[in-house]
Design a protein around this motif. Structure first.
Motif, PDB file in Angstrom:
ATOM      1  N   TYR A 149      -5.280  -0.016   5.234  1.00  0.00           N
ATOM      2  CA  TYR A 149      -4.054   0.481   5.865  1.00  0.00           C
ATOM      3  C   TYR A 149      -4.260   0.603   7.377  1.00  0.00           C
ATOM      4  N   ASP A 150      -5.357   1.195   7.799  1.00  0.00           N
ATOM      5  CA  ASP A 150      -5.621   1.360   9.237  1.00  0.00           C
ATOM      6  C   ASP A 150      -5.793   0.018   9.928  1.00  0.00           C
ATOM      7  N   HIS A 188       1.320   4.042  -3.182  1.00  0.00           N
ATOM      8  CA  HIS A 188       0.913   5.435  -3.018  1.00  0.00           C
ATOM      9  C   HIS A 188       2.114   6.381  -3.021  1.00  0.00           C
ATOM     10  N   PRO A 227      -2.159  10.592  -1.591  1.00  0.00           N
ATOM     11  CA  PRO A 227      -2.492  10.198  -0.218  1.00  0.00           C
ATOM     12  C   PRO A 227      -3.256   8.876  -0.184  1.00  0.00           C
ATOM     13  N   ILE A 228      -3.181   8.189   0.952  1.00  0.00           N
ATOM     14  CA  ILE A 228      -3.909   6.937   1.137  1.00  0.00           C
ATOM     15  C   ILE A 228      -5.313   7.278   1.634  1.00  0.00           C
ATOM     16  N   THR A 229      -6.307   7.064   0.789  1.00  0.00           N
ATOM     17  CA  THR A 229      -7.676   7.427   1.129  1.00  0.00           C
ATOM     18  C   THR A 229      -8.645   6.284   0.788  1.00  0.00           C
ATOM     19  N   ILE A 269       0.837  -1.206   0.000  1.00  0.00           N
ATOM     20  CA  ILE A 269       0.000   0.000   0.000  1.00  0.00           C
ATOM     21  C   ILE A 269       0.872   1.255   0.000  1.00  0.00           C
ATOM     22  N   VAL A 270       1.808   1.296   0.928  1.00  0.00           N
ATOM     23  CA  VAL A 270       2.673   2.469   1.052  1.00  0.00           C
ATOM     24  C   VAL A 270       3.503   2.666  -0.217  1.00  0.00           C
ATOM     25  N   SER A 322     -11.064   3.154   0.485  1.00  0.00           N
ATOM     26  CA  SER A 322     -10.967   1.758   0.918  1.00  0.00           C
ATOM     27  C   SER A 322      -9.538   1.362   1.199  1.00  0.00           C
ATOM     28  N   ASP A 323      -8.566   1.947   0.460  1.00  0.00           N
ATOM     29  CA  ASP A 323      -7.160   1.665   0.729  1.00  0.00           C
ATOM     30  C   ASP A 323      -6.788   2.118   2.136  1.00  0.00           C
ATOM     31  N   ARG A 324      -7.319   3.246   2.538  1.00  0.00           N
ATOM     32  CA  ARG A 324      -7.046   3.786   3.886  1.00  0.00           C
ATOM     33  C   ARG A 324      -7.615   2.845   4.952  1.00  0.00           C
ATOM     34  N   ALA A 325      -8.789   2.295   4.692  1.00  0.00           N
ATOM     35  CA  ALA A 325      -9.402   1.373   5.644  1.00  0.00           C
ATOM     36  C   ALA A 325      -8.526   0.132   5.839  1.00  0.00           C
TER      37      ALA A 325
END
Length: 208
Positions: free
Chosen positions: A207-208, A192, A198-200, A188-189, A202-205
């Motif tokens: 990632y978190d 991006h 920026p990671i936003t 992911i990182v 569904s990708d952010r979900a």
């Protein structure tokens, strides 16, 4: 004709002489080669050629059901490919981005059932073709149960479920563990970062 007459003629002196002569003679065709004839010990039987075709010379004979395995063995034509040839063929498919024939995984699955160590060399590399994505993924991106990791991890395709011994040998698990999650996090990182975005969403979900 030699195949058809094998059972009745294999013990005859004339038949054995003919086989002995053929073993020493470059008189057999290979798939895709219209320039040269080949000795039988240079060739592989065509029975499971789809599993390793890019890595070997295959006897060019279309009616496979008429070929007698015993005759080919007497001639010195190899019946089964070495596992390394199948692995190299799979890697060639990865490089070219083409879907491997299912027999490639079938042969490797049989090797995994025999516990051949060479199968483990596929671990960590993209080698599992996901048809819905039309691409190869790593073993630590594929799981037997839904991983809930968005577009970064997947369930084993139904068409490949029969090959559990192979996938287990190369690292496919029921669910992701710590190292798997780290690898996906880096995916992911890395993606991006390369695209400077920026990671936003569904990708952010994931990632978190």
């Amino acid at each position: 004709v030699l195949s058809e007459r094998f059972d009745h003629g294999k013990e005859a002196a004339s038949y054995q002489t003919a086989i002995a002569d053929l073993k020493r003679t470059a008189c057999f065709p290979a798939e895709g080669d219209t320039q040269s004839w080949h000795r039988p010990d240079e060739l592989y039987a065509p029975f499971r050629a789809e599993a390793f075709r890019s890595q070997a010379l295959i006897l060019d004979y279309q009616s496979r059901t008429r070929l007698r395995t015993e005759l080919l063995e007497r001639l010195g034509i190899k019946i089964n490919p070495e596992t390394r040839l199948v692995i190299d063929h799979l890697r060639d498919c990865v490089v070219k981005g083409v879907q491997p024939h299912v027999s490639t995984y079938q042969v490797l699955n049989e090797a995994a059932q025999r516990e051949e160590p060479i199968v483990g060399t596929l671990a960590g590399a993209p080698c599992i073709y996901v048809e819905s994505l039309k691409t190869f993924v790593r073993p630590n991106q594929v799981y037997w149960t839904p991983p809930q990791l968005g577009r970064f991890a997947f369930t084993v395709p139904g068409s490949l479920e029969p090959f559990k011994p192979l996938f287990t040998a190369i690292g496919v698990k029921a669910a992701p563990d710590g190292p798997d999650l780290v690898a996906i996090l880096l995916d992911i990182v890395g993606e991006h970062y390369e695209q400077t975005k920026p990671i936003t969403g569904s990708d952010r979900a994931v990632y978190d």
